[in-house]
Design a protein around this motif. Structure first.
Motif, PDB file in Angstrom:
ATOM      1  N   PRO A 313       0.749  -1.331   0.359  1.00 47.08           N
ATOM      2  CA  PRO A 313       0.013  -0.107   0.375  1.00 47.08           C
ATOM      3  C   PRO A 313       0.823   1.689   0.148  1.00 47.08           C
ATOM      4  CG  PRO A 313      -0.944  -1.493   1.608  1.00 47.08           C
ATOM      5  CD  PRO A 313       0.651  -1.771   1.324  1.00 47.08           C
ATOM      6  N   LEU A 314       0.594   2.805  -1.203  1.00 48.81           N
ATOM      7  CA  LEU A 314       1.237   3.555  -0.213  1.00 48.81           C
ATOM      8  C   LEU A 314       0.770   3.796   0.302  1.00 48.81           C
ATOM      9  CD1 LEU A 314      -0.425   4.966  -3.887  1.00 48.81           C
ATOM     10  CD2 LEU A 314       2.198   4.261  -3.547  1.00 48.81           C
ATOM     11  N   SER A 315       1.827   4.461   1.142  1.00 44.56           N
ATOM     12  CA  SER A 315       2.081   5.612   2.108  1.00 44.56           C
ATOM     13  C   SER A 315       1.210   6.975   2.321  1.00 44.56           C
ATOM     14  CB  SER A 315       3.612   5.886   2.963  1.00 44.56           C
ATOM     15  OG  SER A 315       3.534   7.148   1.704  1.00 44.56           O
ATOM     16  N   ASP A 316       0.283   7.497   3.162  1.00 40.32           N
ATOM     17  CA  ASP A 316      -0.277   9.000   2.921  1.00 40.32           C
ATOM     18  C   ASP A 316       1.048  10.121   2.604  1.00 40.32           C
ATOM     19  OD1 ASP A 316      -3.013   7.969   3.929  1.00 40.32           O
ATOM     20  OD2 ASP A 316      -1.890   8.474   6.034  1.00 40.32           O
ATOM     21  N   GLU A 317       1.990  10.262   2.384  1.00 43.24           N
ATOM     22  CA  GLU A 317       2.692  10.989   1.790  1.00 43.24           C
ATOM     23  C   GLU A 317       2.627  10.603   0.483  1.00 43.24           C
ATOM     24  OE1 GLU A 317       3.467   9.326   4.802  1.00 43.24           O
ATOM     25  OE2 GLU A 317       3.275  10.827   6.393  1.00 43.24           O
ATOM     26  N   ALA A 318       3.493   9.535  -0.419  1.00 39.83           N
ATOM     27  CA  ALA A 318       3.598   9.350  -1.329  1.00 39.83           C
ATOM     28  C   ALA A 318       2.443   9.632  -2.228  1.00 39.83           C
ATOM     29  CB  ALA A 318       3.705   7.695  -1.189  1.00 39.83           C
ATOM     30  N   ARG A 319       0.602   9.121  -1.173  1.00 39.32           N
ATOM     31  CA  ARG A 319      -0.921   9.438  -2.240  1.00 39.32           C
ATOM     32  C   ARG A 319      -1.147  11.020  -2.176  1.00 39.32           C
ATOM     33  NH1 ARG A 319      -4.240   5.625  -3.227  1.00 39.32           N
ATOM     34  NH2 ARG A 319      -2.953   4.222  -2.134  1.00 39.32           N
ATOM     35  N   VAL A 320      -0.437  11.711  -1.764  1.00 37.54           N
ATOM     36  CA  VAL A 320      -0.964  12.915  -1.285  1.00 37.54           C
ATOM     37  C   VAL A 320       0.211  13.922  -2.332  1.00 37.54           C
ATOM     38  CG1 VAL A 320      -1.287  13.169   0.766  1.00 37.54           C
ATOM     39  CG2 VAL A 320       0.962  13.617   0.161  1.00 37.54           C
ATOM     40  N   GLU A 321       1.056  12.576  -3.106  1.00 35.48           N
ATOM     41  CA  GLU A 321       1.739  13.422  -4.193  1.00 35.48           C
ATOM     42  C   GLU A 321       1.309  13.086  -5.729  1.00 35.48           C
ATOM     43  OE1 GLU A 321       5.547  11.894  -3.244  1.00 35.48           O
ATOM     44  OE2 GLU A 321       6.281  13.414  -1.851  1.00 35.48           O
ATOM     45  N   LEU A 322       0.445  12.180  -5.431  1.00 35.90           N
ATOM     46  CA  LEU A 322       0.036  11.609  -6.639  1.00 35.90           C
ATOM     47  C   LEU A 322      -1.067  11.984  -6.522  1.00 35.90           C
ATOM     48  CD1 LEU A 322       0.581   7.768  -6.224  1.00 35.90           C
ATOM     49  CD2 LEU A 322       1.754   9.395  -7.982  1.00 35.90           C
ATOM     50  N   LYS A 323      -1.656  12.568  -5.471  1.00 36.61           N
ATOM     51  CA  LYS A 323      -3.005  13.382  -5.991  1.00 36.61           C
ATOM     52  C   LYS A 323      -2.866  14.737  -5.940  1.00 36.61           C
ATOM     53  CE  LYS A 323      -7.450  13.484  -5.146  1.00 36.61           C
ATOM     54  NZ  LYS A 323      -8.118  13.231  -6.523  1.00 36.61           N
ATOM     55  N   LEU A 324      -1.443  15.099  -6.015  1.00 34.56           N
ATOM     56  CA  LEU A 324      -1.513  16.644  -6.083  1.00 34.56           C
ATOM     57  C   LEU A 324      -0.584  16.905  -7.543  1.00 34.56           C
ATOM     58  CD1 LEU A 324       1.445  18.086  -3.554  1.00 34.56           C
ATOM     59  CD2 LEU A 324      -1.181  19.852  -4.528  1.00 34.56           C
ATOM     60  N   ASP A 325      -0.425  15.635  -8.659  1.00 34.17           N
ATOM     61  CA  ASP A 325       0.082  15.194  -9.529  1.00 34.17           C
ATOM     62  C   ASP A 325      -2.236  14.989 -10.370  1.00 34.17           C
ATOM     63  OD1 ASP A 325       2.269  15.491  -8.999  1.00 34.17           O
ATOM     64  OD2 ASP A 325       2.610  13.291  -9.887  1.00 34.17           O
ATOM     65  N   CYS A 326      -2.696  14.620  -9.979  1.00 34.86           N
ATOM     66  CA  CYS A 326      -4.249  14.193 -10.527  1.00 34.86           C
ATOM     67  C   CYS A 326      -4.672  15.800 -10.552  1.00 34.86           C
ATOM     68  CB  CYS A 326      -4.681  13.496  -9.542  1.00 34.86           C
ATOM     69  SG  CYS A 326      -4.373  11.735  -9.681  1.00 34.86           S
ATOM     70  N   GLY A 375     -10.424  22.649  -1.020  1.00 35.92           N
ATOM     71  CA  GLY A 375     -10.846  21.475   0.012  1.00 35.92           C
ATOM     72  C   GLY A 375      -9.004  20.281   0.024  1.00 35.92           C
ATOM     73  N   THR A 376      -8.617  19.751  -1.590  1.00 31.38           N
ATOM     74  CA  THR A 376      -7.613  18.463  -1.040  1.00 31.38           C
ATOM     75  C   THR A 376      -5.976  19.217  -0.682  1.00 31.38           C
ATOM     76  OG1 THR A 376      -8.980  17.824  -2.791  1.00 31.38           O
ATOM     77  CG2 THR A 376      -6.281  16.749  -2.603  1.00 31.38           C
ATOM     78  N   MET A 377      -5.697  20.882  -1.353  1.00 32.16           N
ATOM     79  CA  MET A 377      -4.822  21.338  -1.170  1.00 32.16           C
ATOM     80  C   MET A 377      -4.790  20.765   1.042  1.00 32.16           C
ATOM     81  SD  MET A 377      -2.699  21.774  -3.789  1.00 32.16           S
ATOM     82  CE  MET A 377      -2.668  22.437  -5.330  1.00 32.16           C
ATOM     83  N   VAL A 378      -5.637  21.293   1.074  1.00 29.33           N
ATOM     84  CA  VAL A 378      -6.212  21.745   2.887  1.00 29.33           C
ATOM     85  C   VAL A 378      -5.118  20.569   3.083  1.00 29.33           C
ATOM     86  CG1 VAL A 378      -6.801  22.066   4.539  1.00 29.33           C
ATOM     87  CG2 VAL A 378      -7.595  23.504   3.039  1.00 29.33           C
ATOM     88  N   ARG A 379      -5.474  19.366   2.736  1.00 31.16           N
ATOM     89  CA  ARG A 379      -5.910  17.615   3.305  1.00 31.16           C
ATOM     90  C   ARG A 379      -4.012  17.846   2.923  1.00 31.16           C
ATOM     91  NH1 ARG A 379      -8.668  14.061   5.640  1.00 31.16           N
ATOM     92  NH2 ARG A 379      -9.856  16.428   6.338  1.00 31.16           N
ATOM     93  N   VAL A 380      -3.950  18.079   2.061  1.00 28.38           N
ATOM     94  CA  VAL A 380      -2.179  17.496   1.333  1.00 28.38           C
ATOM     95  C   VAL A 380      -1.233  18.755   2.057  1.00 28.38           C
ATOM     96  CG1 VAL A 380      -0.591  17.772  -0.615  1.00 28.38           C
ATOM     97  CG2 VAL A 380      -2.812  17.499  -1.113  1.00 28.38           C
ATOM     98  N   GLY A 381      -1.576  19.477   2.518  1.00 30.21           N
ATOM     99  CA  GLY A 381      -0.845  20.628   3.439  1.00 30.21           C
ATOM    100  C   GLY A 381      -0.655  19.434   5.240  1.00 30.21           C
ATOM    101  N   GLU A 382      -1.220  19.277   5.582  1.00 28.45           N
ATOM    102  CA  GLU A 382      -1.473  19.321   6.632  1.00 28.45           C
ATOM    103  C   GLU A 382      -1.042  17.749   6.808  1.00 28.45           C
ATOM    104  OE1 GLU A 382      -6.458  19.678   8.171  1.00 28.45           O
ATOM    105  OE2 GLU A 382      -6.206  18.121   7.110  1.00 28.45           O
ATOM    106  N   VAL A 383      -0.638  16.452   5.852  1.00 26.59           N
ATOM    107  CA  VAL A 383      -0.193  15.687   5.736  1.00 26.59           C
ATOM    108  C   VAL A 383       1.228  15.305   5.693  1.00 26.59           C
ATOM    109  CG1 VAL A 383       0.110  13.382   4.345  1.00 26.59           C
ATOM    110  CG2 VAL A 383      -2.211  13.734   4.875  1.00 26.59           C
ATOM    111  N   LEU A 384       1.454  16.569   4.328  1.00 25.55           N
ATOM    112  CA  LEU A 384       3.411  16.826   4.179  1.00 25.55           C
ATOM    113  C   LEU A 384       3.915  18.352   5.402  1.00 25.55           C
ATOM    114  CD1 LEU A 384       3.335  17.798   0.354  1.00 25.55           C
ATOM    115  CD2 LEU A 384       3.437  15.547   1.510  1.00 25.55           C
TER     116      LEU A 384
END
Length: 398
Positions: A313-326, A375-384
C-alpha cells in the motif's frame, strides 16, 4: 434491463484501439447523447463490441484482464470524442472492476453467461440501513448515480449499525428494483444521466452486502480469487486518475477542434486565418504547453502507482503527492480549455456549437468534488507538514 454481450478478448491492445476508433462515433452522437441525457443504445453496443466493459474484468470471468495504464488510456481517448459518454463508459468499466472485488458467491450471481453486468454506483449520500432477518432493508435517496439509465445493477452506500457505531456498507441491487426520478437537468455533462436513485423498504439479501472497508482494501475478497495485479490495488489507485484522464482527453479533443478552427477563422478587418497571426500562434502554443504538461503528469501518476502498488500500500505521503499530480492534470486541462475559448471568438457560443459543448462539459467536471483544488490542498498540506489529525487523512482521495 440492459445486458451487453462481450466478444472474446485475448489481447489488451485491441480494446485500447477500440476506444480510439470510437472517437468519430462519439462525436457523431454528441447531440443525441446530450438530448437523451443518457448513453444511446447504439453507443452502448459499440462500446461493448470494442470490449470496453470487460477491460478490467479478470480473464477467468471473460475479460481482458488489463491494468491501470490501459484503463487511463481508454478513459482519456473516450474523452476526446464526448466527455459525457466517456464519463459513463469509464465508470461502467471501473464498476465492473469493483464487482470483481466482491466475495465469490456474489460474483457468481452477477457475472453470468455471456453477458457482462453494467453497474451504476452512488455514494452520495449514504443512507441508514435497517438490519432484518436474512439481510437488510434500504430506504432512502442517493444522488449523482452516473450511468444508471444504462445499468443492470446499482451499488449503493449505506450506514449499518456496528459495535463501534455506524459502519459503511455496500449494497448491490438490481436496477429495476429502485426508482429513478428524472432529476438530471444540466448545462454540461448532460449525457451522463446521473439521476437520483430512490429505494423504499427494499430488501437486500446478505449475499449482496459487503463491508466498504473490505472492498476498498488491497486485501479485498477478489484479490484472493484473481491473479491479476490490479485486484490487489487499493480502490483509490484505479479511481483517482480516472476523472483527470477524462478531463485531459476532453481538452485534447477540444484542441483537435480548435486546430481546425484557427485554419479558417479570421479576425475583424483581417484576411489572415488565425493560425497565420502571432496572437493565434501564441495561443495555440499555450494550449499545447498545457496539454503536454497534463499528459506528462498523468503518465507519471500511472507509472508511480503501478510501481508502488507492487510493493504494498502507498503511504499517505506518497498518495498526497500523486493526488497533487492528478489535480495538476485537471488544472492543465482546464487551462487549455480556457485558452481555446478565449481564442475562438463569439461564434462558438451559438447553440449547438461543439467548442462550447466541450467547454461546458469541462467546466462541470472541473467542479466535481474529487477535483476540489482548495479542499484537497488543505488536506495535502496537513499531511506533508505532519499536521494531519485524521488517522486516515487520504481515505477520500479518489
Amino acid at each position: 434491463m440492459n445486458t451487453v454481450s462481450m466478444p472474446p478478448t485475448t489481447d489488451v491492445h485491441p480494446v485500447v484501439q477500440g476506444a480510439q476508433d470510437l472517437i468519430p462515433l462519439l462525436r457523431e452522437h454528441l447531440s443525441q447523447t446530450a438530448e437523451q441525457r443518457r448513453l444511446p443504445d447504439s453507443l452502448l453496443r459499440a462500446a461493448a463490441d470494442a470490449g470496453l466493459f470487460g477491460l478490467l474484468v479478470p480473464a477467468s470471468l471473460g475479460g481482458a484482464a488489463a491494468g491501470l495504464r490501459e484503463f487511463v488510456d481508454v478513459a482519456r481517448l473516450l474523452g476526446q470524442g464526448d466527455p459525457s459518454a466517456a464519463w459513463t463508459m469509464s465508470f461502467l468499466i471501473a464498476h465492473n472492476w469493483l464487482l470483481a472485488r466482491w466475495p465469490e458467491p456474489t460474483q457468481r450471481e452477477v457475472f453470468t453467461g455471456d453477458d457482462l453486468p453494467l453497474m451504476a454506483f452512488s455514494a452520495n449520500s449514504p443512507n441508514r440501513v435497517k438490519q432484518v432477518p436474512g439481510g437488510y432493508e434500504l430506504t432512502g435517496r442517493w444522488g449523482f448515480c452516473s450511468g444508471v439509465m444504462n445499468a443492470t445493477w446499482v451499488q449503493l452506500l449505506g450506514l449499518v449499525d456496528g459495535e463501534n457505531g455506524p459502519e459503511l456498507g455496500l449494497f448491490l441491487v438490481p436496477r429495476d428494483s429502485v426508482e429513478v426520478p428524472d432529476t438530471w437537468f444540466m448545462t454540461g455533462m448532460q449525457g451522463t444521466g446521473s439521476h437520483d436513485v430512490v429505494a423504499t423498504d427494499l430488501f437486500v439479501d446478505e449475499l449482496f452486502h459487503c463491508d466498504f472497508a473490505q472492498l476498498e482494501s488491497p486485501s479485498n475478497p477478489g484479490s484472493a480469487l484473481h491473479p491479476e495485479p490490479v485486484y490487489s490495488y487499493d480502490m483509490r489507485d484505479i479511481l483517482m486518475p480516472m476523472i483527470p484522464a477524462i478531463l485531459l482527453g476532453a481538452a485534447q479533443g477540444l484542441e483537435q477542434i480548435y486546430r481546425q478552427l484557427i485554419e479558417t477563422r479570421r479576425g475583424a478587418f483581417s484576411f489572415l486565418p488565425s493560425a497565420d497571426t502571432p496572437v493565434g500562434q501564441l495561443r495555440y502554443a499555450k494550449v499545447i504547453s498545457h496539454l503536454r504538461t497534463g499528459q506528462a503528469l498523468l503518465d507519471h501518476v500511472v507509472q508511480q502507482t503501478v510501481s508502488a502498488a507492487s510493493h504494498g500500500p502507498l503511504s499517505d505521503e506518497a498518495r498526497v503527492e500523486l493526488k497533487l499530480d492528478c489535480l495538476s492534470v485537471s488544472r492543465s486541462a482546464y487551462a487549455a480549455m480556457q485558452a481555446i475559448v478565449h481564442g475562438s471568438g463569439v461564434a462558438i457560443f451559438r447553440a449547438g456549437d461543439i467548442t462550447q459543448h466541450f467547454a461546458r462539459d469541462i467546466e462541470v467536471m472541473y467542479n466535481h468534488r474529487t477535483v476540489d483544488q482548495d479542499g484537497t490542498m488543505v488536506r495535502v498540506g496537513e499531511v506533508l507538514l505532519g499536521r494531519a489529525t485524521d488517522p486516515h487523512p487520504t481515505r477520500n482521495f479518489t
